[in-house]
Design a protein around this motif. Structure first.
Motif: not given
Length: 410
Positions: A13-30
């Motif tokens: 819940x509510x983690x900073x999830x890394x999009x490796x290709x973009x090199x950016x994080x988004x706050x999301x649930x996995x």
């Protein structure tokens, strides 16, 4: 693992999830179900019976991939494996694999030594460790990097013991037969020894090994089975010959030149630098018996290897993370991140151990990403490795949850 169907659902819940290709994080649930990532996004609904991890203030990245390991190498003396009992090799391998997993490596590519049995044991949950992509035995010419006989020995190079890393095959027909046999035994890729090496007793490091016809035969057999060839090569001459022959990945590559860089791009091939093994020898080699002269040589190879990575990065060559550590030096596996961080941005070092390595393994979209449909292999970290690559180099201080196939590893 086949046990993933029995793995309860998992929600971070509510983690900073890394999009490796973009090199950016988004706050999301996995959300992970049956070992696969089912969704990534805000306010996900938790499946019944899900294990919930609070990811607030945490950083989630894909499980790491080491694209050059030897899981059976409990000793730096490869020759000793040819007469070590298989039961002892297996016991040491189980320890090595478990430690690799706990360093964050949920998948590895083994470049000689591992076999179908180890991969199957891991997949079935009998053996804890990274998922294994293996080549079986590396193919070597007589007197090459996979021939462990001493100058005075005349026995069959393929007839001793259980657990050597190489098999000797001379001539186009023998190379074809050996490649077909490793593929029959389940190999994900074929490895050839295209130059001399440190651990083999009768060859020079600067030698080239295998004729162009022999290398092309291995490539043809691999491609016919929808596999590929990896080549051990140090010098530019060895690297360039292997690339011309159609090899997909060059292992080590410390002494590449401008022609090498051109060929990597033209052939769409990968470089797998393994600098940490030279760093470890520099740090500890004298304790293991290196002379002052040998130690200076290691230092030179390390320097040239860093320069090679810098040049390859600037040229746009695809590079995958590799360690190639042996014996008691396995524990330095993550130090490779710190070395890579000296010559490239942290995000590129992370890509080398995630998306680029997955592409090399031909598992794009399945490994190395946090996205629906991918294997639920994830690291939950207490600090941001994109901002500071030492987070991965010093991973015991920062790894809070280790997840493989949706299962939390204790």
């Amino acid at each position: 693992m086949s046990t993933t169907l029995e793995t309860p659902p998992l929600v971070i819940r509510n983690a900073s999830v890394l999009d490796v290709e973009a090199g950016t994080y988004s706050t999301a649930d996995v959300v992970s179900v049956a070992g696969k990532i089912s969704s990534v996004g805000p306010d996900a609904e938790a499946p019944n019976g899900a294990r919930i991890i609070d990811g607030t203030g945490k950083f989630v990245i894909p499980g790491l991939i080491d694209a050059h390991v030897h899981v059976v190498a409990s000793s730096a003396d490869f020759r000793s494996l040819t007469y070590t009992p298989a039961s002892y090799v297996y016991a040491q391998t189980a320890r090595i694999m478990g430690e690799m997993l706990r360093r964050g490596f949920t998948t590895v590519r083994d470049l000689s030594g591992a076999d179908f049995g180890l991969a199957m044991a891991q997949e079935e949950g009998l053996l804890e460790g990274p998922k294994i992509h293996f080549c079986g035995h590396a193919l070597s010419q007589t007197g090459g990097h996979g021939d462990m006989r001493l100058p005075g020995e005349d026995h069959d190079p393929n007839g001793r013991g259980c657990c050597g890393i190489g098999r000797v095959a001379d001539g186009v027909d023998a190379v074809r037969a050996a490649a077909r046999d490793e593929i029959r035994k389940g190999a994900h890729h074929i490895k050839i020894m295209a130059s001399g090496g440190v651990s083999s007793p009768t060859d020079r490091i600067d030698s080239t090994q295998y004729s162009m016809e022999e290398m092309r035969a291995a490539v043809e057999e691999a491609q016919a089975a929808n596999r590929y060839v990896a080549a051990h090569a140090y010098t530019a001459r060895a690297i360039n010959r292997a690339l011309e022959a159609g090899v997909r990945s060059i292992e080590h590559g410390n002494l590449l030149d401008d022609e090498s860089l051109r060929l990597f791009l033209e052939k769409d091939a990968f470089l797998v630098p393994t600098l940490v093994t030279y760093w470890a020898l520099k740090e500890e080699g004298k304790e293991f018996g290196l002379t002052e002269e040998m130690w200076a040589k290691v230092d030179s190879v390390l320097t040239s290897g860093l320069e090679a990575i810098s040049r390859a990065h600037q040229a746009g060559v695809k590079m995958a993370f590799g360690s190639d550590l042996l014996g008691g030096m396995h524990r330095h596996q993550n130090e490779q991140f710190r070395l890579l961080g000296k010559v490239q941005p942290a995000i590129d070092a992370i890509r080398s151990a995630t998306t680029t390595a997955a592409l090399l393994l031909e598992r794009e979209g399945e490994l190395g990403v946090i996205a629906p449909g991918a294997d639920a292999d994830m690291l939950v970290l207490g600090a941001d490795p994109v901002a500071d690559i030492s987070v991965l180099a010093d991973i015991p201080e920062h790894l809070e949850y280790l997840i493989q196939n949706g299962r939390e590893i204790a």
